[in-house]
Design an enzyme around this catalytic site. Structure first.
Site, short mmCIF file in Angstrom:
data_model
loop_
_atom_site.label_atom_id
_atom_site.label_comp_id
_atom_site.label_asym_id
_atom_site.label_seq_id
_atom_site.Cartn_x
_atom_site.Cartn_y
_atom_site.Cartn_z
N ASP A 154 10.36 5.94 -24.45
CA ASP A 154 9.38 6.17 -23.59
C ASP A 154 8.72 4.61 -23.89
O ASP A 154 8.00 4.20 -24.43
CB ASP A 154 8.13 6.95 -23.35
CG ASP A 154 7.76 7.03 -21.76
OD1 ASP A 154 7.64 5.52 -21.44
OD2 ASP A 154 6.60 8.48 -22.10
N ASP A 155 8.56 3.18 -23.23
CA ASP A 155 7.84 2.25 -22.98
C ASP A 155 8.42 1.43 -24.31
O ASP A 155 7.84 0.66 -24.48
CB ASP A 155 6.58 2.02 -22.88
CG ASP A 155 6.01 2.76 -21.65
OD1 ASP A 155 6.94 2.67 -20.95
OD2 ASP A 155 4.58 3.04 -22.14
N ARG A 202 12.54 7.83 -14.41
CA ARG A 202 12.84 9.74 -14.35
C ARG A 202 13.87 9.97 -13.43
O ARG A 202 14.78 10.85 -13.67
CB ARG A 202 12.18 10.21 -15.30
CG ARG A 202 11.80 9.62 -16.42
CD ARG A 202 10.15 10.17 -16.86
NE ARG A 202 9.80 9.02 -17.88
CZ ARG A 202 9.53 9.06 -19.56
NH1 ARG A 202 10.64 10.57 -20.32
NH2 ARG A 202 9.83 8.07 -20.29
N HIS A 213 7.63 14.26 -17.08
CA HIS A 213 7.14 13.65 -15.65
C HIS A 213 7.38 13.03 -14.45
O HIS A 213 7.96 12.49 -13.72
CB HIS A 213 6.94 12.49 -16.83
CG HIS A 213 5.38 11.69 -15.91
ND1 HIS A 213 5.41 10.08 -16.29
CD2 HIS A 213 4.46 12.17 -15.16
CE1 HIS A 213 3.84 9.74 -16.00
NE2 HIS A 213 3.77 11.04 -14.83
N SER A 262 2.71 12.11 -19.48
CA SER A 262 2.56 11.54 -20.31
C SER A 262 1.36 11.41 -21.47
O SER A 262 0.43 12.55 -20.74
CB SER A 262 2.47 9.98 -20.33
OG SER A 262 3.05 9.45 -19.17
N CYS A 295 7.35 4.94 -15.74
CA CYS A 295 7.92 6.12 -15.65
C CYS A 295 8.75 6.87 -14.80
O CYS A 295 9.54 7.53 -14.79
CB CYS A 295 6.77 6.74 -16.20
SG CYS A 295 7.19 8.28 -17.31
N LYS A 330 9.94 15.30 -22.41
CA LYS A 330 8.88 13.91 -21.87
C LYS A 330 9.86 13.96 -20.03
O LYS A 330 10.12 13.96 -20.32
CB LYS A 330 8.14 13.16 -21.52
CG LYS A 330 7.36 12.61 -20.39
CD LYS A 330 6.37 11.34 -20.79
CE LYS A 330 6.42 10.21 -19.66
NZ LYS A 330 5.48 9.13 -19.93
N HIS A 354 5.37 5.25 -26.44
CA HIS A 354 4.65 4.91 -25.34
C HIS A 354 3.53 5.19 -25.71
O HIS A 354 2.69 6.00 -26.78
CB HIS A 354 4.36 6.03 -24.40
CG HIS A 354 4.04 6.52 -22.74
ND1 HIS A 354 2.52 6.30 -22.95
CD2 HIS A 354 3.57 5.96 -21.87
CE1 HIS A 354 1.58 6.35 -21.14
NE2 HIS A 354 2.77 6.28 -21.07
N ASP A 375 12.52 4.03 -20.65
CA ASP A 375 12.39 4.10 -19.42
C ASP A 375 12.51 3.68 -18.87
O ASP A 375 12.40 2.75 -17.40
CB ASP A 375 11.41 5.33 -18.91
CG ASP A 375 10.33 5.17 -19.22
OD1 ASP A 375 9.89 4.34 -20.56
OD2 ASP A 375 8.76 5.99 -19.28
N ASN A 376 11.29 2.29 -18.73
CA ASN A 376 10.75 0.83 -18.98
C ASN A 376 10.48 0.20 -20.06
O ASN A 376 10.49 0.21 -21.24
CB ASN A 376 10.28 1.07 -18.05
CG ASN A 376 8.54 2.21 -18.48
OD1 ASN A 376 8.38 3.23 -17.94
ND2 ASN A 376 8.07 1.91 -19.33
N LYS A 410 6.71 -3.40 -18.54
CA LYS A 410 6.14 -2.33 -18.07
C LYS A 410 5.10 -2.95 -16.09
O LYS A 410 4.23 -3.76 -16.59
CB LYS A 410 5.68 -1.67 -18.64
CG LYS A 410 5.08 -0.07 -17.65
CD LYS A 410 4.91 0.37 -18.78
CE LYS A 410 4.23 2.16 -18.17
NZ LYS A 410 4.17 3.03 -19.16
MG MG Z 1 7.46 4.70 -19.73
#
Ligand code: MG
Length: 481
Positions: free
Chosen positions: A44-45, A87, A146, A169, A83, A144, A245, A297-298, A318
């Site tokens: 994540d991130d 997803r 989300h 998150s 995010c 996660k 993240h 994810d980003n 991001k």
């Molecule tokens: Mg993210």
């Protein structure tokens, strides 16, 4: 030849012989060989520049680097800039605009599902888990979600047999005093009690607030357990890490582990986690029938500075449609099937939907537009990626378009209104990503024909897209949170 060698050889021939008999028997009674397991590991991130094999100068990721060397390292792999849309796109193979992953509320439209979201990814959307479950796969999400925190939107209603993780998150439901914007001290000295996020198993709360320092380790243990429990049937494991993240957190043994500070510690724990997943597959004898994909994810959340990762040579991060927001490290691993290579072809997380469906012998749904394409030919080395275009959305806006090596920007801005203001470009900006991946040199004036072609492509796309109902704006009343 010693007798030991002879008996080894004899053993080998016997094994080969029994494998042929087993395949022949399966063919005779009309069985197909068991389809491969599919494991998607999503950080994540995590930024494009945050792994050793993708050029990080100070974060060591030996397990991911070895995975990339034994498999394929994709350097032009795309996700969505934030995010929830990312997803949804990965799991459905569809652009977020089609599935309603955006908001329109004036000024302050949410960019993701908030912790009081009234909506979620529509249960009518078909996910990878839905498709594979129908083919007899065991399906699990560890990590996660989300995509909507109300019960009817949870993973068990989107094809997953099992879920261990967080509904959104771990920086949501903040209870520490919130200072202005990103400046909150809580992020930089994160204590679990500053956020009241629940850790859930199949929708039931098992810990609240979750101790986010334990997440990577517990996710890894759950993932390994799921692999070991499903040795004898095909499975789909979606390991959606909560980190790196913000707020950053790691196990005690990773504190001070990295030369890259706390962010490096977190990524190095994710690296060790990935190593444990690959080791578990090997120990279970499943490595030659499992596709493992690792990506993010980003891009990195740059306004958090040293807590926010790096996009390496790419511009921005991001929350933007610059390359740093949407191009992420991607690694494909499947010993004996994925042909080792550094791949510069274009791929997208949406392509995992179609690729997984085809590997499992499932039909992608024919009653809706699927934006993903099949990457199998490139993965096995028999052909190239059929993807030649990338559509870059922020909310409901098509802000940029890549075709081949050229990318046009119609609208640009910094992340979440920070930094660079929103700007419309007419004529659009044009970059040649092959020789200018950092998007520094606008070459529109030299290539009016290319600009015209990409503008035409964008117009055709806009004309044909049917936007889903925007889902991020609808929030529950305060008493129902
Ligand atoms: Mg993210």
């Amino acid at each position: 030849m010693t007798s030991a060698t002879r008996s080894l050889r004899r053993g080998g021939w016997l094994l080969l012989g029994s494998a042929i008999v087993a395949i022949a028997a399966a063919t005779l009674i009309g069985q197909r060989p068991q389809p491969p397991n599919i494991v998607i590991i999503l950080a994540d991130d995590l930024g494009y520049g945050d792994l050793g094999s993708f050029g990080s100068p100070n974060i060591r990721t030996p397990r991911l680097d070895a995975m990339a060397a034994a498999g394929q390292k994709w350097t032009n792999f795309y996700v969505q800039p934030v995010c929830s849309p990312s997803r949804a796109a990965l799991l459905t193979g569809r652009l977020p605009i089609r599935t309603g992953m955006y908001g329109v509320a004036a000024g302050t439209a949410p960019k993701v599902f908030r912790d009081n979201a009234a909506q979620g990814l529509a249960p009518e959307e078909v996910t990878i888990a839905d498709l594979l479950k129908a083919r007899g796969y065991a399906t699990a999400i560890v990590g996660k979600w989300h995509l909507g925190q109300q019960r009817q939107f949870l993973p068990m209603n989107q094809g997953f047999d099992y879920w261990f993780g967080l509904p959104y998150s771990h920086d949501m439901r903040m209870t520490a005093p919130r200072e202005k914007g990103l400046q909150s001290a809580a992020y930089y000295d994160p204590k679990p009690e500053y956020w009241n996020v629940a850790l859930m198993r199949n929708g039931d709360v098992i810990e609240q607030p979750v101790d986010h320092r334990t997440l990577t380790k517990r996710y890894t243990e759950e993932a390994v357990r799921f692999i070991n429990e499903n040795r004898s049937r095909p499975f789909f494991l979606y390991l959606a890490h909560s980190l790196p993240h913000i707020p950053l957190a790691r196990s005690p043994e990773f504190v001070g582990h990295s030369a890259g500070g706390i962010y490096g510690d977190v990524v190095e724990e994710l690296d060790a986690s990935t190593g444990r997943i690959l080791d578990a597959l090997k120990a279970a004898g499943l490595d030659r029938r499992t596709l493992v994909v690792f990506t993010s994810d980003n891009g990195p959340w740059l306004p958090f500075g040293a807590h926010g990762g790096s996009a390496g040579p790419l511009r921005e991060g991001k929350g933007t449609t610059w390359e740093g927001g949407v191009r992420t490290p991607a690694i494909f691993w499947w010993p004996g099937t994925v042909k080792p290579a550094v791949v510069t072809d274009i791929g997208s997380a949406m392509d995992l939907f179609v690729t997984a469906a085809n590997l499992a012998g499932a039909e992608p749904p024919a009653d809706r537009v699927i934006d993903g394409v099949d990457l199998r030919a490139r993965l096995t080395g028999s052909g190239s990626s059929p993807r030649h275009t990338v559509f870059y959305y922020w909310d409901s806006e098509l802000r940029a378009l890549r075709k081949g090596n050229y990318k046009v920007h119609f609208i640009t801005s910094g992340a979440y209104g920070d930094g660079e203001p929103r700007r419309e470009h007419n004529p659009p900006l044009l970059f040649n990503l092959a020789d200018d991946p950092g998007e520094r040199h606008d070459v529109a004036a030299a290539h009016p024909d290319v600009v015209a072609d990409l503008v035409r492509e964008a117009e055709m796309h806009r004309k044909n897209v049917v936007a889903g109902r925007p889902l991020f704006d609808e929030l529950l009343p305060a008493q129902q949170r």
